[in-house]
Design an enzyme around this catalytic site. Structure first.
Site, mmCIF file in Angstrom:
data_model
loop_
_atom_site.group_PDB
_atom_site.id
_atom_site.type_symbol
_atom_site.label_atom_id
_atom_site.label_comp_id
_atom_site.label_asym_id
_atom_site.label_seq_id
_atom_site.Cartn_x
_atom_site.Cartn_y
_atom_site.Cartn_z
ATOM 1 N N PRO A 10 43.854 35.712 33.249
ATOM 2 C CG PRO A 10 44.500 36.014 35.476
ATOM 3 C CD PRO A 10 44.991 36.141 34.064
ATOM 4 C CG ASN A 11 38.671 37.048 35.425
ATOM 5 O OD1 ASN A 11 37.992 36.175 35.976
ATOM 6 N ND2 ASN A 11 39.501 37.820 36.105
ATOM 7 N NE ARG A 18 36.588 40.365 32.426
ATOM 8 C CZ ARG A 18 37.874 40.583 32.318
ATOM 9 N NH1 ARG A 18 38.562 39.991 31.366
ATOM 10 N NH2 ARG A 18 38.492 41.356 33.160
ATOM 11 C CE1 TYR A 23 38.457 43.681 28.777
ATOM 12 C CE2 TYR A 23 36.626 43.272 30.285
ATOM 13 C CZ TYR A 23 37.913 43.716 30.055
ATOM 14 O OH TYR A 23 38.668 44.208 31.090
ATOM 15 C CG ASN A 74 44.850 40.378 27.152
ATOM 16 O OD1 ASN A 74 45.174 40.903 28.223
ATOM 17 N ND2 ASN A 74 43.700 40.629 26.556
ATOM 18 C CB ALA A 77 43.837 41.239 36.484
ATOM 19 C CG HIS A 80 46.781 46.142 35.622
ATOM 20 N ND1 HIS A 80 47.127 46.972 34.583
ATOM 21 C CD2 HIS A 80 45.610 45.537 35.257
ATOM 22 C CE1 HIS A 80 46.187 46.877 33.636
ATOM 23 N NE2 HIS A 80 45.258 46.012 34.015
ATOM 24 C CG ASP A 87 61.084 38.704 37.567
ATOM 25 O OD1 ASP A 87 61.413 39.816 37.128
ATOM 26 O OD2 ASP A 87 61.057 38.434 38.791
ATOM 27 C CD GLU A 98 51.316 44.221 28.399
ATOM 28 O OE1 GLU A 98 52.372 43.808 28.920
ATOM 29 O OE2 GLU A 98 50.645 45.159 28.878
ATOM 30 C CG HIS A 100 46.082 45.278 27.414
ATOM 31 N ND1 HIS A 100 45.973 44.404 28.460
ATOM 32 C CD2 HIS A 100 47.360 45.731 27.416
ATOM 33 C CE1 HIS A 100 47.134 44.338 29.087
ATOM 34 N NE2 HIS A 100 47.995 45.132 28.478
ATOM 35 C CB ILE A 101 40.235 43.172 24.424
ATOM 36 C CG1 ILE A 101 40.767 41.773 24.061
ATOM 37 C CG2 ILE A 101 38.892 43.467 23.739
ATOM 38 C CD1 ILE A 101 40.013 40.625 24.709
ATOM 39 C CB SER A 102 39.519 47.455 27.110
ATOM 40 O OG SER A 102 40.425 47.158 28.170
ATOM 41 N NE ARG A 107 38.448 49.126 31.226
ATOM 42 C CZ ARG A 107 38.462 47.813 31.498
ATOM 43 N NH1 ARG A 107 39.293 47.009 30.836
ATOM 44 N NH2 ARG A 107 37.646 47.313 32.405
ATOM 45 N NE ARG A 111 40.262 48.096 34.491
ATOM 46 C CZ ARG A 111 40.049 46.863 34.966
ATOM 47 N NH1 ARG A 111 40.884 45.896 34.680
ATOM 48 N NH2 ARG A 111 39.007 46.611 35.718
HETATM 49 C C1 DQA Z 1 42.540 43.523 29.634
HETATM 50 C C2 DQA Z 1 42.602 44.799 30.474
HETATM 51 C C3 DQA Z 1 42.913 44.488 31.924
HETATM 52 O O1 DQA Z 1 42.961 45.682 32.700
HETATM 53 C C4 DQA Z 1 41.869 43.585 32.514
HETATM 54 O O2 DQA Z 1 42.220 43.220 33.836
HETATM 55 C C5 DQA Z 1 41.577 42.391 31.674
HETATM 56 C C6 DQA Z 1 41.578 42.507 30.221
HETATM 57 C C7 DQA Z 1 42.095 43.783 28.181
HETATM 58 O O3 DQA Z 1 42.265 42.903 27.360
HETATM 59 O O4 DQA Z 1 41.558 44.856 27.880
HETATM 60 O O5 DQA Z 1 41.255 41.315 32.199
HETATM 61 O O6 DQA Z 1 43.851 42.952 29.587
#
Ligand code: DQA
Length: 143
Positions: A10-11, A18, A23, A74, A77, A80, A87, A98, A100-102, A107, A111
């Site tokens: 998502p997002n 964003r 990011y 990735n 959200a 979390h 599953d 897995e 994550h960009i950040s 943070r 997270r």
């Molecule tokens: C994220 C970190 C997550 O906490 C956040 O909800 C995201 C992006 C990252 O790529 O840093 O949407 O997965």
């Protein structure tokens, strides 16, 4: 040719718009191009997917991950809180990285907890788009 699945949650369709201070300014399309170029150089075929919907991500993984060499995900959200995604990853029994960009540990407190990471071989967090390239390198090197 080995195939890998690269999924963004998502997002992440809003990359570039964003919170660019977190990011970056590059878009999801830019990320897809980087992933495809790196995959090509590693002789990997890629199924690239993004969705804002937990169930659609699970449907995609159930349909497209079997028979692949592994998953780069990735979960955004969903990381979390999504036991359903955890599953699904467990059920697929494939190598998962897995990404994550950040840096999720640098943070907000909430997270730093990943429920999906237990289904992963490893987690790359905080290295920007390069994390996806490293994940591809890992999967390419697996038997
Ligand atoms: C994220 C970190 C997550 O906490 C956040 O909800 C995201 C992006 C990252 O790529 O840093 O949407 O997965």
């Amino acid at each position: 040719m080995k195939r890998v699945v690269v999924v963004n949650g998502p997002n992440l369709n809003l990359l570039g718009i964003r919170e660019p201070h977190i990011y970056g300014t590059r878009s999801l399309k830019d990320l897809e191009e980087i992933v495809r170029a790196r995959a090509k150089s590693l002789d990997l075929e890629v199924s690239f997917y993004q969705s804002n919907h937990e169930g659609e991500i699970i449907d995609f993984l159930q349909e497209h991950a079997p028979g692949s060499a592994g998953i780069v995900i990735n979960p955004a959200a969903l990381t979390h809180y999504s036991v359903a995604l955890y599953d699904c990853l467990q059920a697929l029994a494939l190598p998962v990285v897995e990404v994550h960009i950040s840096n999720i540990h640098a943070r907000e407190e909430y997270r730093s907890k990943s429920v999906t990471a237990r289904a992963a071989r490893g987690v790359i967090t905080g290295l920007g788009f390069a994390g996806y390239e490293m994940a591809l390198e890992y999967l390419a090197a697996q038997q």
